[in-house]
Design an enzyme around this catalytic site. Structure first.
Site, PDB file in Angstrom:
ATOM      1  N   ARG A  27       0.808  -1.220   0.000  1.00  0.00           N
ATOM      2  CA  ARG A  27       0.000   0.000   0.000  1.00  0.00           C
ATOM      3  C   ARG A  27       0.844   1.274   0.000  1.00  0.00           C
ATOM      4  O   ARG A  27       0.329   2.378  -0.123  1.00  0.00           O
ATOM      5  CB  ARG A  27      -0.923   0.016   1.226  1.00  0.00           C
ATOM      6  CG  ARG A  27      -1.878  -1.145   1.274  1.00  0.00           C
ATOM      7  CD  ARG A  27      -2.713  -1.095   2.528  1.00  0.00           C
ATOM      8  NE  ARG A  27      -3.562   0.072   2.542  1.00  0.00           N
ATOM      9  CZ  ARG A  27      -4.769   0.128   2.008  1.00  0.00           C
ATOM     10  NH1 ARG A  27      -5.267  -0.915   1.406  1.00  0.00           N
ATOM     11  NH2 ARG A  27      -5.484   1.227   2.070  1.00  0.00           N
ATOM     12  N   TRP A  73       2.766   5.996   1.849  1.00  0.00           N
ATOM     13  CA  TRP A  73       2.859   6.456   0.466  1.00  0.00           C
ATOM     14  C   TRP A  73       2.700   7.960   0.561  1.00  0.00           C
ATOM     15  O   TRP A  73       1.636   8.462   0.928  1.00  0.00           O
ATOM     16  CB  TRP A  73       1.753   5.830  -0.374  1.00  0.00           C
ATOM     17  CG  TRP A  73       1.840   6.173  -1.835  1.00  0.00           C
ATOM     18  CD1 TRP A  73       2.601   5.545  -2.777  1.00  0.00           C
ATOM     19  CD2 TRP A  73       1.136   7.221  -2.515  1.00  0.00           C
ATOM     20  NE1 TRP A  73       2.419   6.147  -4.004  1.00  0.00           N
ATOM     21  CE2 TRP A  73       1.525   7.169  -3.879  1.00  0.00           C
ATOM     22  CE3 TRP A  73       0.225   8.193  -2.125  1.00  0.00           C
ATOM     23  CZ2 TRP A  73       1.032   8.045  -4.837  1.00  0.00           C
ATOM     24  CZ3 TRP A  73      -0.264   9.073  -3.081  1.00  0.00           C
ATOM     25  CH2 TRP A  73       0.134   8.991  -4.421  1.00  0.00           C
ATOM     26  N   GLU A 485      -3.050  -1.972 -21.985  1.00  0.00           N
ATOM     27  CA  GLU A 485      -2.691  -2.640 -20.731  1.00  0.00           C
ATOM     28  C   GLU A 485      -1.250  -3.165 -20.790  1.00  0.00           C
ATOM     29  O   GLU A 485      -0.506  -3.080 -19.805  1.00  0.00           O
ATOM     30  CB  GLU A 485      -3.693  -3.774 -20.448  1.00  0.00           C
ATOM     31  CG  GLU A 485      -3.410  -4.638 -19.242  1.00  0.00           C
ATOM     32  CD  GLU A 485      -3.354  -3.904 -17.904  1.00  0.00           C
ATOM     33  OE1 GLU A 485      -3.696  -2.715 -17.842  1.00  0.00           O
ATOM     34  OE2 GLU A 485      -2.918  -4.528 -16.926  1.00  0.00           O
ATOM     35  N   LYS A 489       1.663  -2.054 -18.160  1.00  0.00           N
ATOM     36  CA  LYS A 489       2.432  -3.015 -17.353  1.00  0.00           C
ATOM     37  C   LYS A 489       3.924  -2.721 -17.487  1.00  0.00           C
ATOM     38  O   LYS A 489       4.653  -2.723 -16.498  1.00  0.00           O
ATOM     39  CB  LYS A 489       2.178  -4.476 -17.790  1.00  0.00           C
ATOM     40  CG  LYS A 489       0.844  -5.062 -17.410  1.00  0.00           C
ATOM     41  CD  LYS A 489       0.688  -5.388 -15.941  1.00  0.00           C
ATOM     42  CE  LYS A 489       0.191  -4.228 -15.136  1.00  0.00           C
ATOM     43  NZ  LYS A 489      -1.208  -3.928 -15.096  1.00  0.00           N
ATOM     44  N   HIS A 508      -1.247   8.046 -38.027  1.00  0.00           N
ATOM     45  CA  HIS A 508      -1.626   9.441 -37.770  1.00  0.00           C
ATOM     46  C   HIS A 508      -0.673  10.124 -36.794  1.00  0.00           C
ATOM     47  O   HIS A 508      -0.997  11.163 -36.250  1.00  0.00           O
ATOM     48  CB  HIS A 508      -3.063   9.501 -37.235  1.00  0.00           C
ATOM     49  CG  HIS A 508      -4.069   8.971 -38.206  1.00  0.00           C
ATOM     50  ND1 HIS A 508      -4.412   9.628 -39.363  1.00  0.00           N
ATOM     51  CD2 HIS A 508      -4.775   7.807 -38.211  1.00  0.00           C
ATOM     52  CE1 HIS A 508      -5.298   8.908 -40.033  1.00  0.00           C
ATOM     53  NE2 HIS A 508      -5.530   7.794 -39.351  1.00  0.00           N
ATOM     54  N   LYS A 607      -0.613   0.121  -4.213  1.00  0.00           N
ATOM     55  CA  LYS A 607      -1.613  -0.804  -4.733  1.00  0.00           C
ATOM     56  C   LYS A 607      -3.003  -0.188  -4.797  1.00  0.00           C
ATOM     57  O   LYS A 607      -3.698  -0.321  -5.782  1.00  0.00           O
ATOM     58  CB  LYS A 607      -1.623  -2.070  -3.860  1.00  0.00           C
ATOM     59  CG  LYS A 607      -2.549  -3.154  -4.356  1.00  0.00           C
ATOM     60  CD  LYS A 607      -2.068  -3.726  -5.678  1.00  0.00           C
ATOM     61  CE  LYS A 607      -2.982  -4.778  -6.230  1.00  0.00           C
ATOM     62  NZ  LYS A 607      -2.708  -5.012  -7.663  1.00  0.00           N
TER      63      LYS A 607
HETATM   64  C1  AGP Z   1      -2.490  -1.487 -12.273  1.00  0.00           C
HETATM   65  O1  AGP Z   1      -1.380  -2.206 -12.608  1.00  0.00           O
HETATM   66  C2  AGP Z   1      -2.259  -0.285 -11.496  1.00  0.00           C
HETATM   67  N1  AGP Z   1      -1.403  -0.464 -10.407  1.00  0.00           N
HETATM   68  C3  AGP Z   1      -3.395   0.689 -11.338  1.00  0.00           C
HETATM   69  O2  AGP Z   1      -3.566   1.284 -12.592  1.00  0.00           O
HETATM   70  C4  AGP Z   1      -4.771   0.186 -10.835  1.00  0.00           C
HETATM   71  O3  AGP Z   1      -5.350  -0.648 -11.786  1.00  0.00           O
HETATM   72  C5  AGP Z   1      -5.669   1.394 -10.550  1.00  0.00           C
HETATM   73  O4  AGP Z   1      -5.091   2.168  -9.544  1.00  0.00           O
HETATM   74  C6  AGP Z   1      -7.071   1.002 -10.180  1.00  0.00           C
HETATM   75  O5  AGP Z   1      -7.106   0.252  -9.009  1.00  0.00           O
HETATM   76  P1  AGP Z   1      -8.398  -0.529  -8.560  1.00  0.00           P
HETATM   77  O6  AGP Z   1      -8.683  -1.552  -9.605  1.00  0.00           O
HETATM   78  O7  AGP Z   1      -8.043  -1.134  -7.250  1.00  0.00           O
HETATM   79  O8  AGP Z   1      -9.509   0.470  -8.465  1.00  0.00           O
END
Ligand code: AGP
Length: 612
Positions: A27, A73, A485, A489, A508, A607
């Site tokens: 977190r 954080w 996606e 990543k 474009h 997270k």
């Molecule tokens: C994904 O790899 C990310 N760490 C991040 O974009 C995440 O998907 C986003 O913060 C949304 O989180 P949630 O699905 O817990 O709402």
């Protein structure tokens, strides 16, 4: 976005707190700190990971049976020892940990400074602990009353725990907008941002609701009140999580474990919700509101990050199969652009954590305007799950790696079921097509298992491109969100700049970036756009770009054009993202490891993003 943990009971608090912080480190990992009370209030804080704090506290006086801990954080103030939590009040009597943001901290701080308070850190949290102290002094009140009054004065989000140097028998915990769970043991209590620090001690938990606080006593009693001072009867729930679900299980990293869990996760998301041989689908939450959902004039899907990418796939699925117009909204934008939304709308909110502040705010707005809210969440009992009128859990199990992998495929699985169920009810899909897709869904765990066998080939490709400065990911149709996606990543965990684009949009603009140093990952499995993708590959090759193509097994044509092909098992086009994302997850994982990056805890990220 910060993890908090607390303990009161008969055991040694420090090892429980330290272990809890390690579990919550996903977190936030900018700094960590612990306060324990054993006659004296000892506060130990260190910038960096929990391991730094562990080294720092070796040999120090930590023997106590009450304490609080925090992993940060950073929001207000740089990550250093001083800004680390817990924060002490000026008298040194109160210690407080906080997850969230106090928005009106500046005005309160100025007022407290006028009254003689001195601040050592740049944090909003130090303001809050001194506000509690000042209220207690002014009102000559108990700590409970002072906490309640102070929290009624602040604007923002918080989960907090407070201890008092002169009262080793009580803890006070409160929440608004940030999660808090209380583990209820035998004459002991555990408090944490999620259940992971609690699971090995007790399965009995109480989830605190927004605007509630708990007063917890060493004698084994506790009570919960609202910030309006109304007593609530606590609902004790049983945790479904097990210890092995939150451990690495032989894998080197959580991210890799979670990538490999995907066959099981998809099977779990489907369990009891469909049968291909009998041709039925039944998502409990959806059936409850079937009339309203099936007759919706449009569906809005809102989410952030990876969940927003699965929302885009949801748009393709629902429009394609169920013929209902869908709009996808970044939750962070939705709230601030005065959207047109009313009681006829259905809003699907997607969130792994169920705690993302932007998504919560978007739901609040849609709810105010009478829309029906359908939540797709992974974390059971999370705020979004509880705020939704109906919904489906993804049942992916705890996702600890900061980069989301299995949650993404689980979300797409649920969205596929939603699209199919609406399509079936509305008659927009033939019985035979429905069966074909359901059979393919049932086969999906096996197809992903097969895709995972490509791991060593993908590692070799990773070795070749690990030093690239940029990457481009291109896909069309269902594979366009997969391109987004894949790029996310790579960015998140390897710090390589990467962009995802619809393949046809390349001409474009992004085509200007292509030279011999640019790897371009093509998602080239869609039959409907196959020829077009081949043209795009030709355009990249003509400019000396390096092509890595994800293709269906046995595709010799693209093999003859691309520098590398990754052959995945063919499937229904509507289900292709479930397969094509897997090699991209593995590619980013291996590149990040080869570059020496911390894949489970990438820099600057957390997270669950519980701040706006
Ligand atoms: C994904 O790899 C990310 N760490 C991040 O974009 C995440 O998907 C986003 O913060 C949304 O989180 P949630 O699905 O817990 O709402």
């Amino acid at each position: 976005m910060c993890g908090i943990v607390g303990y009161i009971g008969k055991k040694e608090a420090f090892p429980i707190l330290l272990k809890g912080l390690k579990r919550l480190e996903y977190r936030g990992y900018d700094s960590a700190g612990i306060a324990v009370l054993n006659g004296n209030l000892h506060v130990y804080k260190k910038a960096g990971k929990v391991s730094e704090l562990e080294n720092y506290t070796t040999g120090k006086d930590v023997a106590a049976t009450i304490g609080i801990g925090h992993t940060r954080w950073a929001t207000h103030g740089v990550p250093n020892d001083t800004n680390a939590h817990p924060h002490l009040s000026n008298s040194g009597n109160l210690a407080l940990i906080h997850n969230g943001i106090i928005e009106n901290y500046d005005a309160i701080k100025k007022e407290l400074i006028k009254r003689g308070y001195v601040f050592h850190s740049d944090t909003d949290t130090e303001v809050l602990v001194n506000l509690v102290e000042e209220v207690r002094k002014q009102d000559n009140s108990s700590l409970e009353d002072a906490v309640r009054t102070a929290l009624n004065e602040v604007v923002g989000a918080y989960a907090i725990v407070v201890i008092d140097r002169n009262d080793p028998d009580h803890l006070i915990a409160a929440r608004k907008g940030s999660p808090l769970v209380i583990g209820v043991g035998e004459e002991e209590f555990f408090i944490a941002s999620d259940a992971s620090p609690i699971i090995e001690y007790t399965k009995n938990v109480v989830y605190l609701d927004d605007q509630e606080y708990a007063c917890i006593s060493r004698d084994g009693s506790f009570y919960i009140k609202t910030l309006g001072n109304v007593q609530k009867s606590p609902a004790i729930q049983k945790l479904e999580m097990s210890l092995e679900m939150i451990e690495k299980g032989g894998f080197e990293h959580f991210m890799l474990k979670e990538i490999y869990e995907q066959p099981k996760v998809i099977a779990e998301a489907l369990r009891g919700r469909m049968s291909a041989s009998q041709g039925w689908i039944k998502l409990g939450g959806l059936s409850e509101y079937s009339n309203r959902i099936e007759n919706a004039e449009r569906i809005l899907i809102t989410a952030c990050g990876t969940s927003w990418h699965s929302a885009l796939i949801g748009e393709y699925l629902i429009e394609d199969l169920a013929r209902v117009p869908v709009e996808v909204e970044y939750a962070s934008e939705f709230r601030y652009r005065n959207p047109i939304i009313n009681e006829k709308d259905v809003v699907i909110a997607i969130s792994q954590s169920g705690e993302t502040a932007d998504t919560l705010a978007a739901i609040e707005l849609a709810k105010e305007r009478q829309a029906l809210i359908y939540g797709i969440c992974n974390v059971i009992g999370s705020s979004i799950a509880r705020m939704s009128h109906a919904g489906s859990y993804t049942h992916a199990g705890p996702e600890i790696g900061v980069a989301s992998t299995k949650a993404f495929t689980a979300q797409i699985t649920i969205l596929t079921l939603i699209a199919l169920q609406i399509a079936k009810e509305k008659g927009t899909i033939s019985t035979s097509k429905l069966r074909e897709i359901l059979y393919e869904l049932e086969n999906m765990p096996a197809k992903i298992e097969q895709t995972l066998k490509l791991d060593s080939q993908i590692l070799e490709i990773a070795k070749e491109y690990k030093d690239a400065a940029n990457f481009l990911y291109l896909g069309r149709g269902y594979n366009f969100p997969v391109a987004l996606e894949g790029a996310l990543k790579l960015k998140e965990i390897s710090y390589i700049h990467a962009e995802g684009y619809p393949a046809a949009e390349m001409k474009h603009g992004p085509i200007a970036l292509i030279d011999e140093a640019m790897p371009v990952v093509f998602l080239a499995t869609n039959a409907s756009a196959y020829e077009k993708i081949i043209s795009n590959i030709q355009e990249v090759k003509a400019r000396k770009g390096k092509v890595i193509a994800v293709v269906n097994e046995g595709d010799t044509h693209i093999r003859s054009l691309a520098d590398h092909v990754i052959e995945v098992p063919a499937t229904e086009e509507v289900l292709s993202p479930l397969v094509t994302i897997v090699p991209l997850q593995l590619l980013s994982y291996h590149i990040a490891i080869l570059r020496g990056c911390n894949v489970d805890q990438p820099r600057n990220l957390a997270k669950s993003v519980t701040v706006e």
